[in-house]
Design an enzyme around this catalytic site. Structure first.
Site, short mmCIF file in Angstrom:
data_model
loop_
_atom_site.label_atom_id
_atom_site.label_comp_id
_atom_site.label_asym_id
_atom_site.label_seq_id
_atom_site.Cartn_x
_atom_site.Cartn_y
_atom_site.Cartn_z
N HIS A 115 0.33 -3.44 6.44
CA HIS A 115 -0.94 -3.39 7.08
C HIS A 115 -2.03 -3.83 6.45
O HIS A 115 -3.21 -3.44 6.86
CB HIS A 115 -0.88 -1.77 7.67
CG HIS A 115 -1.40 -1.02 6.25
ND1 HIS A 115 -0.15 -0.70 5.65
CD2 HIS A 115 -2.49 -0.28 5.76
CE1 HIS A 115 -0.58 0.34 4.93
NE2 HIS A 115 -1.75 0.48 4.94
N CYS A 126 0.89 -1.32 -0.01
CA CYS A 126 0.03 0.13 0.12
C CYS A 126 0.92 1.33 -0.03
O CYS A 126 1.99 1.30 0.49
CB CYS A 126 -0.78 0.03 1.27
SG CYS A 126 -1.93 1.54 1.44
N HIS A 160 4.86 6.02 2.45
CA HIS A 160 4.93 7.48 3.21
C HIS A 160 5.83 7.34 4.33
O HIS A 160 6.63 8.16 4.68
CB HIS A 160 3.65 8.01 3.59
CG HIS A 160 2.73 8.53 2.59
ND1 HIS A 160 3.09 9.56 1.87
CD2 HIS A 160 1.51 8.16 2.10
CE1 HIS A 160 2.22 10.04 1.00
NE2 HIS A 160 1.25 8.98 1.10
N CYS A 182 -7.30 -2.74 3.81
CA CYS A 182 -6.97 -1.44 4.10
C CYS A 182 -7.45 -0.64 2.87
O CYS A 182 -8.61 0.12 3.03
CB CYS A 182 -5.65 -1.14 3.94
SG CYS A 182 -5.05 0.52 4.04
N SER A 185 0.46 3.74 1.56
CA SER A 185 0.82 4.54 2.90
C SER A 185 2.09 3.86 3.51
O SER A 185 2.88 4.55 4.18
CB SER A 185 -0.51 3.77 3.99
OG SER A 185 -1.55 4.33 3.65
#
Length: 362
Positions: A59, A38, A43, A162, A40
């Site tokens: 996650h 992902c 980041h 997610c 995220s």
């Protein structure tokens, strides 16, 4: 077990041997079957968002329960489960008022005086977003997973953990898209595609997908978009949306995480419209909005994990997939091994893929 570890920001993940503890009273040990790669995670790798290190990342995952703690009542060994980073305690104000995704209770984590869930030969290892699913096993709180039907393919179920929950939930829960509403989605990666799909399931009358890559037009329409704008060739995306809808959309969704696109999401609203910021705008960045626009009752709001009630929502999303309403097959660009995770992040930056999924051997 093998796990992908981030030891220093802006460096590749390292595949290491990591030790995992035994379940405490309210904990569940899961054999990871699949984990989505992902944006995220990227980041945190790039330092846009801070996280204590070293940490096992990942996650967005699904797997099979191996062991449960003495007080666990929600799942049992052998259950197929989807995990969720928004672990909830079940009795704080957020949980009791139906906002479980906002729970920040420390009860879902181990205390400072407890043995850590993860360790390595070099010392304790931090758990990432309550899960750390770039690993062969996960040790999590029982309220960070939900059991699902066993005929659901686990590589596709992982996406629900997610990106799909975030996008579909933003449309259905956070913004409450209603039949016939007009929608615009900026950024058509995994989360954006899920927002398009969620808006379509909710009955939106017109869904405008916006992305820099012209090659995504056919894909976004397969997920339910009625129109496509290539931002790379558009002179003015906001103006184009307003002209197409004769005044702007009722719901917009920003699924990239940039100040500019967040501003565009707000500016393309009609009077009374709502802009939903799903993307993770880097810490410290700001957005600028015209104050007079608020006189038209326009709203801008965040959306955390699709405002989910995941123990209820995720099994329903599984049913949507099994009945053909939720499109997950086309969302997986490729299936990879854990050792290929750094290549997946490199490919992610090109914007050419929707999702890479790490598939662990059974």
């Amino acid at each position: 077990m093998k796990a992908a570890v981030l030891r220093e920001v802006r460096t590749p993940l390292q595949i290491e041997d990591v030790q995992i503890n035994k379940p405490g009273p309210h904990e569940v040990l899961i054999r990871t079957a699949a984990a989505g790669v992902c944006h995220s995670d990227l980041h945190f790798i790039e330092g846009s968002y801070p996280h204590p290190l070293p940490a096992v990342l990942g996650h967005e995952s699904a797997g099979v329960v191996e062991q449960v703690g003495s007080e666990v009542r929600t799942v049992k060994p052998g259950d197929h489960v989807i995990t969720c980073l928004s672990a909830f305690c079940g009795h704080c104000e957020f949980c009791l008022t139906g906002h479980m995704s906002l729970c920040v209770s420390p009860e879902t984590k181990r205390g400072q005086d407890d043995e850590p869930r993860l360790t390595s030969k070099k010392g304790p290892m931090m758990q990432y977003l309550n899960l750390s699913s770039f690993a062969e096993q996960m040790l999590i709180h029982e309220h960070a997973c939900v059991a699902i039907r066993k005929d659901m393919p686990l590589d596709r179920a992982a996406l629900i953990g997610c990106g799909v929950m975030t996008g579909v939930g933003a449309a259905m829960h956070t913004s409450n898209v209603r039949p016939g509403d007009t929608v615009a989605v900026i950024g058509c990666g995994g989360v954006g595609l899920a927002a398009i799909n969620g808006a379509a399931i909710a009955g939106a009358g017109r869904i405008i997908a916006i992305d820099m890559a012209p090659g995504k037009e056919n894909m976004v329409k397969a997920f339910g978009a009625t129109d496509f704008i290539c931002a790379a060739t558009s002179a003015d995306v906001v103006k184009e949306v307003i002209e197409m809808t004769k005044g702007g959309v009722q719901h917009s969704f920003e699924a990239i995480g940039l100040s500019k696109t967040a501003e565009q999401a707000f500016n393309m609203l009609r009077r009374g419209g709502t802009a939903n910021i799903i993307g993770m705008i880097p810490v410290g960045q700001t957005i600028t909005l015209m104050g007079a626009a608020f006189l038209g009752e326009k709203r801008i709001q965040g959306s955390l994990m699709g405002s989910n009630r995941f123990p209820v929502d995720m099994p329903r999303l599984v049913d949507f997939y099994m009945s053909g309403k939720l499109h997950l097959d086309d969302m997986i660009s490729r299936r990879i091994k854990l050792e290929d995770v750094n290549d997946a992040f490199t490919e992610m930056k090109t914007g050419a893929v929707a999702r890479s999924v790490i598939v662990f051997d059974a």
